[in-house]
Design a protein around this motif. Structure first.
Motif, PDB file in Angstrom:
ATOM      1  N   LEU A 186      -3.212  -9.625   2.870  1.00 34.76           N
ATOM      2  CA  LEU A 186      -4.004  -8.916   3.875  1.00 34.76           C
ATOM      3  C   LEU A 186      -3.100  -8.384   4.981  1.00 34.76           C
ATOM      4  N   LYS A 187      -2.119  -9.173   5.378  1.00 33.98           N
ATOM      5  CA  LYS A 187      -1.157  -8.704   6.387  1.00 33.98           C
ATOM      6  C   LYS A 187      -0.473  -7.431   5.921  1.00 33.98           C
ATOM      7  N   ASP A 188      -0.065  -7.382   4.656  1.00 30.26           N
ATOM      8  CA  ASP A 188       0.639  -6.210   4.148  1.00 30.26           C
ATOM      9  C   ASP A 188      -0.273  -4.991   4.057  1.00 30.26           C
ATOM     10  N   LEU A 189      -1.546  -5.214   3.751  1.00 29.83           N
ATOM     11  CA  LEU A 189      -2.493  -4.095   3.726  1.00 29.83           C
ATOM     12  C   LEU A 189      -2.735  -3.561   5.137  1.00 29.83           C
ATOM     13  N   ARG A 190      -2.694  -4.434   6.120  1.00 30.68           N
ATOM     14  CA  ARG A 190      -2.782  -3.964   7.502  1.00 30.68           C
ATOM     15  C   ARG A 190      -1.566  -3.127   7.874  1.00 30.68           C
ATOM     16  N   LEU A 191      -0.392  -3.524   7.367  1.00 27.30           N
ATOM     17  CA  LEU A 191       0.813  -2.726   7.608  1.00 27.30           C
ATOM     18  C   LEU A 191       0.679  -1.340   6.976  1.00 27.30           C
ATOM     19  N   ALA A 192       0.100  -1.302   5.774  1.00 24.78           N
ATOM     20  CA  ALA A 192      -0.108  -0.018   5.099  1.00 24.78           C
ATOM     21  C   ALA A 192      -1.067   0.858   5.897  1.00 24.78           C
ATOM     22  N   ALA A 193      -2.141   0.262   6.403  1.00 21.78           N
ATOM     23  CA  ALA A 193      -3.107   1.023   7.187  1.00 21.78           C
ATOM     24  C   ALA A 193      -2.468   1.553   8.463  1.00 21.78           C
ATOM     25  N   ALA A 194      -1.624   0.745   9.083  1.00 24.08           N
ATOM     26  CA  ALA A 194      -0.942   1.186  10.302  1.00 24.08           C
ATOM     27  C   ALA A 194      -0.003   2.348  10.012  1.00 24.08           C
ATOM     28  N   LEU A 195       0.707   2.283   8.887  1.00 26.07           N
ATOM     29  CA  LEU A 195       1.623   3.358   8.519  1.00 26.07           C
ATOM     30  C   LEU A 195       0.855   4.640   8.221  1.00 26.07           C
ATOM     31  N   ALA A 196      -0.274   4.498   7.522  1.00 27.51           N
ATOM     32  CA  ALA A 196      -1.108   5.674   7.256  1.00 27.51           C
ATOM     33  C   ALA A 196      -1.635   6.266   8.547  1.00 27.51           C
ATOM     34  N   GLY A 197      -1.942   5.388   9.502  1.00 24.13           N
ATOM     35  CA  GLY A 197      -2.477   5.851  10.774  1.00 24.13           C
ATOM     36  C   GLY A 197      -1.485   6.655  11.594  1.00 24.13           C
ATOM     37  N   GLU A 198      -0.186   6.444  11.355  1.00 25.75           N
ATOM     38  CA  GLU A 198       0.825   7.199  12.110  1.00 25.75           C
ATOM     39  C   GLU A 198       0.691   8.699  11.879  1.00 25.75           C
ATOM     40  N   THR A 199       0.268   9.062  10.675  1.00 25.01           N
ATOM     41  CA  THR A 199       0.137  10.480  10.348  1.00 25.01           C
ATOM     42  C   THR A 199      -1.332  10.895  10.255  1.00 25.01           C
ATOM     43  N   ASP A 200      -2.225   9.992  10.673  1.00 24.16           N
ATOM     44  CA  ASP A 200      -3.656  10.279  10.696  1.00 24.16           C
ATOM     45  C   ASP A 200      -4.158  10.729   9.325  1.00 24.16           C
ATOM     46  N   ARG A 201      -3.705   9.988   8.296  1.00 24.22           N
ATOM     47  CA  ARG A 201      -4.130  10.315   6.925  1.00 24.22           C
ATOM     48  C   ARG A 201      -5.211   9.346   6.467  1.00 24.22           C
ATOM     49  N   SER A 202      -6.149   9.847   5.678  1.00 24.30           N
ATOM     50  CA  SER A 202      -7.221   9.031   5.132  1.00 24.30           C
ATOM     51  C   SER A 202      -6.827   8.539   3.747  1.00 24.30           C
ATOM     52  N   LEU A 203      -6.817   7.215   3.555  1.00 21.32           N
ATOM     53  CA  LEU A 203      -6.501   6.614   2.260  1.00 21.32           C
ATOM     54  C   LEU A 203      -7.682   5.728   1.852  1.00 21.32           C
ATOM     55  N   PRO A 204      -8.671   6.292   1.181  1.00 23.55           N
ATOM     56  CA  PRO A 204      -9.908   5.549   0.921  1.00 23.55           C
ATOM     57  C   PRO A 204      -9.726   4.336   0.020  1.00 23.55           C
ATOM     58  N   MET A 205      -8.826   4.393  -0.956  1.00 24.81           N
ATOM     59  CA  MET A 205      -8.605   3.221  -1.799  1.00 24.81           C
ATOM     60  C   MET A 205      -7.978   2.087  -1.000  1.00 24.81           C
ATOM     61  N   LEU A 206      -7.055   2.429  -0.115  1.00 26.03           N
ATOM     62  CA  LEU A 206      -6.475   1.419   0.759  1.00 26.03           C
ATOM     63  C   LEU A 206      -7.554   0.776   1.624  1.00 26.03           C
ATOM     64  N   ASP A 207      -8.425   1.584   2.194  1.00 22.78           N
ATOM     65  CA  ASP A 207      -9.497   1.033   3.017  1.00 22.78           C
ATOM     66  C   ASP A 207     -10.354   0.055   2.218  1.00 22.78           C
ATOM     67  N   ALA A 208     -10.629   0.394   0.957  1.00 26.78           N
ATOM     68  CA  ALA A 208     -11.493  -0.448   0.124  1.00 26.78           C
ATOM     69  C   ALA A 208     -10.831  -1.789  -0.199  1.00 26.78           C
ATOM     70  N   VAL A 209      -9.555  -1.772  -0.627  1.00 27.26           N
ATOM     71  CA  VAL A 209      -8.919  -3.036  -0.997  1.00 27.26           C
ATOM     72  C   VAL A 209      -8.609  -3.879   0.238  1.00 27.26           C
ATOM     73  N   ARG A 210      -8.346  -3.225   1.350  1.00 23.76           N
ATOM     74  CA  ARG A 210      -8.126  -3.988   2.588  1.00 23.76           C
ATOM     75  C   ARG A 210      -9.405  -4.733   2.977  1.00 23.76           C
ATOM     76  N   ALA A 211     -10.545  -4.056   2.887  1.00 25.87           N
ATOM     77  CA  ALA A 211     -11.813  -4.706   3.219  1.00 25.87           C
ATOM     78  C   ALA A 211     -12.109  -5.846   2.254  1.00 25.87           C
ATOM     79  N   ARG A 212     -11.828  -5.642   0.964  1.00 25.93           N
ATOM     80  CA  ARG A 212     -12.101  -6.685  -0.016  1.00 25.93           C
ATOM     81  C   ARG A 212     -11.164  -7.878   0.163  1.00 25.93           C
ATOM     82  N   MET A 213      -9.895  -7.622   0.490  1.00 30.79           N
ATOM     83  CA  MET A 213      -8.968  -8.731   0.732  1.00 30.79           C
ATOM     84  C   MET A 213      -9.385  -9.502   1.984  1.00 30.79           C
ATOM     85  N   ALA A 214      -9.876  -8.794   2.999  1.00 28.94           N
ATOM     86  CA  ALA A 214     -10.354  -9.468   4.205  1.00 28.94           C
ATOM     87  C   ALA A 214     -11.547 -10.364   3.876  1.00 28.94           C
ATOM     88  N   GLU A 215     -12.442  -9.894   3.021  1.00 31.19           N
ATOM     89  CA  GLU A 215     -13.578 -10.711   2.597  1.00 31.19           C
ATOM     90  C   GLU A 215     -13.103 -11.959   1.851  1.00 31.19           C
TER      91      GLU A 215
END
Length: 287
Positions: A232-261
């Protein structure tokens, strides 16, 4: 060569042991204050480990790096011209901060995140991604070659190696979730998951991630190799990196939410493939 090693958990202890067996003099430090490893000189302070020619750190996350190295000012106390090799998965933001801090302290800096679990570390079969300026990478290369089956140089900017590692870990979680969702579909018809995995591994999905984690899912056993909370920590790092360029990564969002669950369900200390268990057995369709 004189080597320092900070962070002697499951991965770090295996790596440090291989350096020792290769004939290098290793001085170690661990946050837990554990007894250490036979043959490794355990030192009382991280700054003592930084008196070596090359220093490896395998610390769990950004917070640990800050606590151990940055806040106590360890880099300013380091041996002149030492090279620091950071093997853990940390944020790109922190890597940029570390690059500047090492330049100020006149130390070499190499990002060298690794692909592989503790068993691969013990057998020196890691794949190691390197990023950094050529002089620092070349000084560390003989040691890195002891630790891994192959070095993959990502570029002269250390950030590039960290970005590659974050992306790889993101893709592994996507593979785990893909297999779990496939099991939900096929088991709804009574098809045995082992039979299904035999099919996919011997046709279209014969990659290492599918082979390794399908075995966990087939057996329904999730003893930790890489813990879900770290995934989950690494998926948060991925989301932060994607956020630097304001890009939408829907699969990342989905697996991050599922790992958090998965972590919230009490499986944070299980292997990160326990996310499949959550998908197959515990998740419910929203009403």
């Amino acid at each position: 060569m004189e080597v320092g090693f900070i962070g002697l958990g499951a991965m770090g202890s295996a790596m440090a042991s291989n350096l020792l067996r290769a004939g290098h003099a290793v001085r170690g430090w661990n946050r837990s204050g554990s007894a250490g490893i036979d043959g490794i000189l355990m030192v009382p302070d991280p700054a003592d480990a930084f008196q070596a020619e090359v220093v490896f750190t395998m610390l769990s996350d950004d917070a640990a790096v800050r606590e151990v190295l940055i806040e106590p000012g360890v880099l300013a106390k380091a041996r002149p011209n030492a090279v620091h090799v950071v093997t853990a998965t940390i944020s790109v933001e922190l890597v940029r901060e570390l690059i500047a801090a090492h330049e100020e302290a006149k130390l070499g800096y190499v990002s060298a995140p690794v692909l592989g679990r503790p068993d691969a570390a013990a057998s020196a079969q890691l794949n190691i991604l390197t990023g950094g300026k050529a002089p620092a990478v070349e000084k560390a290369r003989p040691l890195l070659e002891v630790l891994g089956r192959k070095l993959w140089h990502m570029g002269d900017d250390p950030v590039q190696a960290n970005a590659a590692k974050i992306a790889v870990n993101m893709m592994i979680t996507m593979a785990i979730e893909a297999m779990a969702e496939a099991v939900v579909l096929t088991e709804s018809t009574g098809l045995d998951r082992g039979t299904f995995f035999d099919l996919i591994l011997n046709t279209l999905f014969g990659s290492r991630s599918y082979e390794s984690y399908s075995a966990h899912i087939a057996a329904g056993e999730y003893e930790p190799g890489f813990k879900a909370r770290l995934g989950l920590k690494d998926l948060r790092l991925a989301a932060a990196l994607a956020g630097e360029t304001d890009r939408s990564l829907p699969m990342l969002d989905a697996v991050r939410a599922r790992m958090a669950e998965t972590v919230d369900a009490g499986m944070g200390e299980s292997d990160w493939s326990a996310m499949a268990d959550f998908t197959i057995n515990r998740s419910e369709k929203p009403s």
